[in-house]
Design an enzyme around this catalytic site. Structure first.
Site, PDB file in Angstrom:
ATOM      1  N   ASP A 104       0.781  -1.235   0.000  1.00  0.00           N
ATOM      2  CA  ASP A 104       0.000   0.000   0.000  1.00  0.00           C
ATOM      3  C   ASP A 104       0.814   1.288   0.000  1.00  0.00           C
ATOM      4  O   ASP A 104       0.582   2.176  -0.803  1.00  0.00           O
ATOM      5  CB  ASP A 104      -0.944   0.003   1.201  1.00  0.00           C
ATOM      6  CG  ASP A 104      -1.904  -1.162   1.171  1.00  0.00           C
ATOM      7  OD1 ASP A 104      -3.106  -0.922   1.343  1.00  0.00           O
ATOM      8  OD2 ASP A 104      -1.477  -2.318   0.994  1.00  0.00           O
ATOM      9  N   LYS A 105       1.740   1.444   0.939  1.00  0.00           N
ATOM     10  CA  LYS A 105       2.482   2.700   1.042  1.00  0.00           C
ATOM     11  C   LYS A 105       3.875   2.583   0.436  1.00  0.00           C
ATOM     12  O   LYS A 105       4.530   3.592   0.189  1.00  0.00           O
ATOM     13  CB  LYS A 105       2.595   3.141   2.511  1.00  0.00           C
ATOM     14  CG  LYS A 105       1.260   3.158   3.239  1.00  0.00           C
ATOM     15  CD  LYS A 105       0.212   3.990   2.529  1.00  0.00           C
ATOM     16  CE  LYS A 105      -1.186   3.771   3.086  1.00  0.00           C
ATOM     17  NZ  LYS A 105      -1.760   2.462   2.780  1.00  0.00           N
TER      18      LYS A 105
ATOM     19  N   SER B  37      -9.532   1.088   3.354  1.00  0.00           N
ATOM     20  CA  SER B  37      -8.802   0.078   2.603  1.00  0.00           C
ATOM     21  C   SER B  37      -9.466  -0.081   1.241  1.00  0.00           C
ATOM     22  O   SER B  37     -10.685   0.075   1.110  1.00  0.00           O
ATOM     23  CB  SER B  37      -8.828  -1.254   3.355  1.00  0.00           C
ATOM     24  OG  SER B  37      -8.404  -2.305   2.520  1.00  0.00           O
TER      25      SER B  37
END
Length: 560
Positions: free
Chosen positions: A121-122, A472
């Site tokens: 994700d990051k 999310s």
């Protein structure tokens, strides 16, 4: 001249050569371009667990092409492991640490180019931010998505199925035996999550930006093709160095618009808005990503449906043709003249692409017969969100596109989750979770569990959730996140009271509190800024200089 030559050529630079040779590099190695490999491998993140093998094949490609690979480690936290506890405060801020560390290592060692290995994700946006800052030849290569698990609730399961199932268990909808079975059967392989969460959204958008080789974002983690494209990536990074094709020749206003179009067409994660904003900021592009999302969403049809918008997962999307099929279908509305890391344009990549599997219209449709005539992500504004709120209408039922309900307010994620599981949230409620923004959280935590619990308790089609935090990519149901200004900055979300009427209107792009302007003004005057939750360490710094979600939650050092 290659950057590395500044410290590797000439009698005066013997010091540097001696230092490299202490690690086994030869004179011949040091005459070649130095290619950094930023590897976020760890045993903490399933999306990165295979990156040791992937890195080796990248090295093989670099050697084959006549350059010297130099691998180094990068941190990477898994959003899934951070969900629902204090660890999630660190997830978004870790994006900046990743960007800073890649930038630092590239400059300390004067690498001529970098291959960025990360899937989640990051990590993916952090690495792309570093590439945009550095403006040297770079390629991002993810580790690929995992396989789907045992069928549960009408689709192949994944780890989020367990959270949904816990909501079902607390509502006596399934047995404990059914619940426990998911623990061993929902995640059969390593890889980034099998659904279209933020991880796979950003891997797909890296392809659309031109920063990942075609199919490189979504080839399954456990497949031989993943290793083959790793070697090809190693070869291509050397070609990029030789031709001096740097990151900012690829990350342009036009390629960012291409990525936005693809995100809208596949109903990608709402977090993509924030990450593309941050990437554009690092590339010093004169583009307002929020405005582009708002404008382009009205003219971009949704032509792909992937879990959580359907039962089909990322591997189904890959086999249906993936990002390349989308861009081919959308070639009349994307800029096909943009350069990519293949050293060819988008148009040339489309012409040359070979699809390995047959088309699947259940996953990818055509521009003429789309799933919907507007994009799957929308920007809302109103008296609750003067700057912005982000929603994902492509992932929830159209009956919820206009929802009016009664506010039930919580000042933290944990408070809301406890209330949902205790049965205090009912049909018609708009759950308000605030003080979870970049500064107030700090770190803009995801409200993943709250949404999953609503789903599990049968409330996903009769309630809504709004927050200054994030969601999310796996969440569905009526939700609006990224509300700016956030509560900790005195945004109007801070002054909503239990029982207030809240209206969410996706078609008209609005989010409003149904009380008078005078009452809102009175409440705002009475509001008092809370004390920061963290005053020391990295989060103590982050909450002081984090920009709003509407600005990409970047760290603005001029705020110090």
């Amino acid at each position: 001249m290659e950057r590395s030559k500044k410290i590797l050529c000439g009698l005066q630079n013997q010091y540097y050569r001696a230092t490299w040779k202490s690690m086994g590099f030869s004179t011949d190695d040091l005459k070649r371009p130095l290619i950094g490999i930023a590897n976020a491998w760890s045993e903490c993140v399933p999306g990165h667990f295979n990156l040791r093998q992937v890195a080796q094949r990248v090295k093989d490609g670099i050697y084959r092409a006549g350059a010297t690979p130099v691998e180094f480690g990068v941190i990477g936290g898994c959003d899934g492991m951070g969900q629902g506890h204090d660890g999630m405060h660190y997830i978004l801020p870790s994006r900046e640490l990743i960007a800073n560390s890649v930038e630092s290592m590239a400059q300390i060692n004067l690498f001529d180019g970098i291959v960025l290995l990360g899937s989640c994700d990051k990590i993916v946006p952090g690495m792309l931010m570093a590439a945009a800052r550095l403006d040297i030849p770079c390629i991002l290569l993810p580790g690929g998505p995992m396989e789907g698990g045992i069928v549960f609730d009408g689709r192949k399961s994944d780890q989020t199925s367990s959270t949904e199932a816990y909501g079902m268990l607390t509502a006596n909808k399934i047995s404990e035996k059914e619940y426990v079975s998911l623990e061993n059967l929902s995640c059969p392989t390593c890889g980034s999550c099998s659904y279209l969460g933020t991880a796979n959204t950003m891997c797909s958008l890296s392809e659309a930006l031109g920063m990942t080789l075609p199919d490189g974002g979504i080839i399954p983690a456990a497949s031989a093709a993943r290793l083959a494209i790793a070697e090809k990536t190693g070869i291509k990074i050397v070609e990029l160095v030789q031709k001096n094709i740097t990151a900012r020749r690829i990350i342009t206003k036009e390629s960012v618009r291409n990525a936005i179009r693809v995100c809208l067409a596949m109903s990608g994660s709402t977090n993509a808005v924030m990450h593309l904003t941050a990437i554009a900021y690092e590339a010093e592009l004169d583009i307002n990503v929020l405005e582009e999302f708002d404008e382009l969403s009205r003219t971009t049809p949704q032509i792909a449906k992937i879990n959580p918008a359907s039962k089909y997962n990322m591997i189904d999307f890959y086999q249906a043709g993936g990002v390349m099929r989308l861009m081919e279908e959308m070639k009349t509305i994307v800029d096909t003249e943009q350069m990519t890391v293949t050293c060819h344009t988008v148009a040339e990549n489309i012409t040359d692409h070979v699809y390995q599997y047959p088309e699947n219209s259940n996953v990818i449709k055509t521009m003429k017969e789309p799933f919907g005539y507007q994009g799957g992500v929308a920007v809302l504004r109103g008296n609750i969100a003067p700057d912005t709120g982000i929603t994902k209408p492509g992932a929830f039922d159209k009956s919820l596109h206009h929802f009016t309900g009664e506010a039930i307010c919580f000042n933290s994620e944990e408070e809301a989750e406890e209330a949902i599981l205790a049965g205090k949230v009912h049909e018609g409620h708009v759950v308000v979770i605030r003080y979870e923004g970049p500064k107030g959280g700090p770190g803009m935590r995801e409200m993943y569990k709250a949404m999953k619990y609503l789903y599990g308790r049968g409330l996903s089609k009769s309630t809504a959730l709004i927050t200054d935090g994030r969601f999310s990519g796996t969440n569905n149901g009526c939700f609006v996140g990224h509300i700016s200004p956030e509560a900790a900055e005195g945004g109007p979300i801070a002054i909503i009271k239990n029982g207030d009427k809240v209206e969410i209107d996706v078609e008209n792009r609005s989010l409003n509190l149904m009380v008078s302007d005078e009452e809102i003004s009175r409440r705002l005057k009475e509001w008092k800024r809370p004390e920061p939750k963290f005053k020391r360490g990295y989060l103590g710094l982050y909450c002081k200089i984090a920009a709003s979600g509407s600005e990409g939650a970047i760290m603005k050092y001029d705020l110090l």
